[in-house]
Scaffold this active site. Structure first.
Site, mmCIF file in Angstrom:
data_model
loop_
_atom_site.group_PDB
_atom_site.id
_atom_site.type_symbol
_atom_site.label_atom_id
_atom_site.label_comp_id
_atom_site.label_asym_id
_atom_site.label_seq_id
_atom_site.Cartn_x
_atom_site.Cartn_y
_atom_site.Cartn_z
ATOM 1 C CB SER B 13 0.513 -1.259 -4.521
ATOM 2 O OG SER B 13 -0.663 -1.932 -4.181
ATOM 3 C CB CYS B 14 -0.274 -0.857 -9.379
ATOM 4 S SG CYS B 14 0.629 0.019 -10.586
ATOM 5 N N PRO B 15 -3.394 0.160 -8.781
ATOM 6 C CG PRO B 15 -5.555 0.466 -9.651
ATOM 7 C CD PRO B 15 -4.750 -0.405 -8.715
ATOM 8 C CG ASP B 40 3.600 0.941 -6.654
ATOM 9 O OD1 ASP B 40 4.290 -0.068 -6.424
ATOM 10 O OD2 ASP B 40 2.743 0.992 -7.548
#
Lengths: 377, 75
Positions: B13-15, B40
């Site tokens: 997931s982010c980042p 994501d």
């Protein structure tokens, strides 16, 4: 060293305490422009996290060295990534737990009235601008316009040793998912809604009630056919002192009458509501609406969104526009065409036609406070 | 399309999808093509903004069974 984590509750309490809050929002520009954390003492700056892939150096001159920086992103990961870098660079940075997703589910409850056997709480879902209410008297609680996270209400009632026995919706909401049916399931309380709203599940038809008697509380049902996004909205007048006005009257204006495609007819109804029904209510009555549009101007220093009817009349030109044609022209003109995000699906869910998974529900509700569109300027 | 490097950021997931993509592209030659695979949804727009801002070329992107695929030519 890594950055500290801060909760939504801490952030909102800092805003309430009028502390300066500096926010570095690292989502992309579009998301930032769509919705963000706001408040009288909030300063915010948008630099997407991917601009920090080459380090912090290029941005240091835009960031305060002498005060805390709260880094915010959509779900937490990227804000931690950036905040850690800022801490490395010697700045006082922290990040928001759960990001804007968590912020969208944050509720702040505050008492409006605390008497021996009558308490009235306003429950503010800050990010959405949605307000709901809990009335407690002698071990029983009434909940008006509950939002989706119903445990908030159950816990609030429990703290006062009360059981939720009455649940009301002022209208069928278009901007957020009602928590009413979930709360009915968990508490067994009676649920009231206007039949004319067209919900396809069991409820007490508010059309059949002029008043709901509830221990020491007299809840007068002002069934006004509110011009707005639904055909049958209701306001509730409590103990002749508090007007829980739903989407009819706001601190900053009136409910918009254009969402049903019958703007002329409903604007007419709105005129009658304001100058016949509301006109009879005294100036010192406190109006507690179901929404706010601008937290900076509509929330008082005590954290309550509300205003006396007298001040609302005085401060809103439209409330003084008794000339019917002028009123209609103004109301029709100011009806904006921007609609709440996902409003058709949300109406379908609130009507009982669609059942979202909890993940879908989060997605549908995430986003800007577009309650502003319910207001006429 | 000839892909010179594939970055598999599925499940991250982010980042991380953008972080990994940046690392890969830094190691590539101008004109080469990178493929990014990500699950994501939240970082789809971020990735597009990043590509635009860094002047690389987004050749195409598509979604297949919940996997977002991006093809980027290094500038």
């Amino acid at each position: 060293m890594s950055a500290k984590m801060v909760t939504s509750d801490q952030v909102f309490k800092d805003i309430l305490a009028k502390k300066d809050v500096f926010i570095l929002d690292v989502r992309n520009e579009e998301e930032y422009n769509d919705w963000k954390i706001e408040g009288k003492t909030v300063t915010s700056l948008n630099i997407p996290y991917f601009d920090f892939l080459d380090g912090t150096e290029a941005h240091l001159d835009k960031l305060p060295k002498d005060k805390p920086i709260l880094v915010v992103c959509a779900k937490e990961g990227s804000s931690k990534f950036v905040a850690d870098q800022l801490v490395e660079a010697g700045l006082d940075a922290s990040y928001l737990q759960g990001g804007m997703k968590e912020w969208s589910q944050y509720y702040y409850a505050t008492p409006v009235v605390e008497e021996d056997n009558f308490k009235l709480y306003q429950v503010n879902r800050v990010s959405k601008g949605c307000l709901s209410y809990v009335v407690v008297s002698d071990g029983e609680a009434l909940v008006l316009d509950p939002a989706r996270h119903v445990d908030e209400y159950i816990q609030l009632a429990e703290k006062d040793g009360a059981k939720i026995t009455h649940i009301l919706d002022s209208h069928l909401h278009a901007d957020h998912i009602s928590g009413a049916r979930d709360l009915v399931e968990k508490t067994g309380a009676k649920y009231y809604l206007m039949k004319s709203e067209g919900a396809n599940y069991d409820h007490e038809a508010l059309e059949d009630y002029d008043e709901i008697k509830f221990n020491n509380v007299k809840v007068e049902v002002l069934a006004v056919k509110t011009p707005g996004h639904t055909p049958g909205s209701v306001s509730f007048f409590i103990n002749d002192k508090y007007l829980l006005s739903g989407d009819t009257i706001f601190v900053g204006g009136l409910g918009r009458p254009d969402l049903g495609g019958k703007v002329k007819e409903w604007a007419q109804d709105l005129y009658n509501t304001v100058f016949e029904k509301i006109a009879e209510i005294a100036d010192d009555v406190l109006v507690l609406p179901a929404h706010f549009a601008d937290i900076k101007s509509e929330m008082a220093d005590n954290g309550i969104v509300g205003e006396t009817l007298g001040n609302i009349r005085k401060n809103n030109e439209i409330m003084q526009t008794t000339d019917k044609d002028a009123f209609l022209a103004e109301v029709e003109k100011s009806a904006s065409s921007v609609k709440p995000p996902n409003f058709e699906k949300i109406v379908g869910i609130n009507r009982g036609e669609l059942t979202p998974s909890s993940e879908e529900a989060v997605e549908l509700e995430i986003g800007p406070n577009r309650c502003a569109v319910h207001h006429t300027a | 399309m000839k892909v010179d490097q594939t970055v598999d950021a599925k499940g991250l997931s982010c980042p991380m999808p953008v972080v990994k993509a940046k690392k890969a592209i830094d190691s590539m030659e101008p004109g080469q093509v990178m493929e990014l695979l990500s699950t994501d949804k939240g970082s789809v727009k971020d990735f597009q903004s990043w590509v635009k801002q860094t002047n690389h070329e987004l050749i195409k992107h598509e979604e297949e069974d919940g996997v977002y695929k991006f093809y980027v030519r290094k500038n």
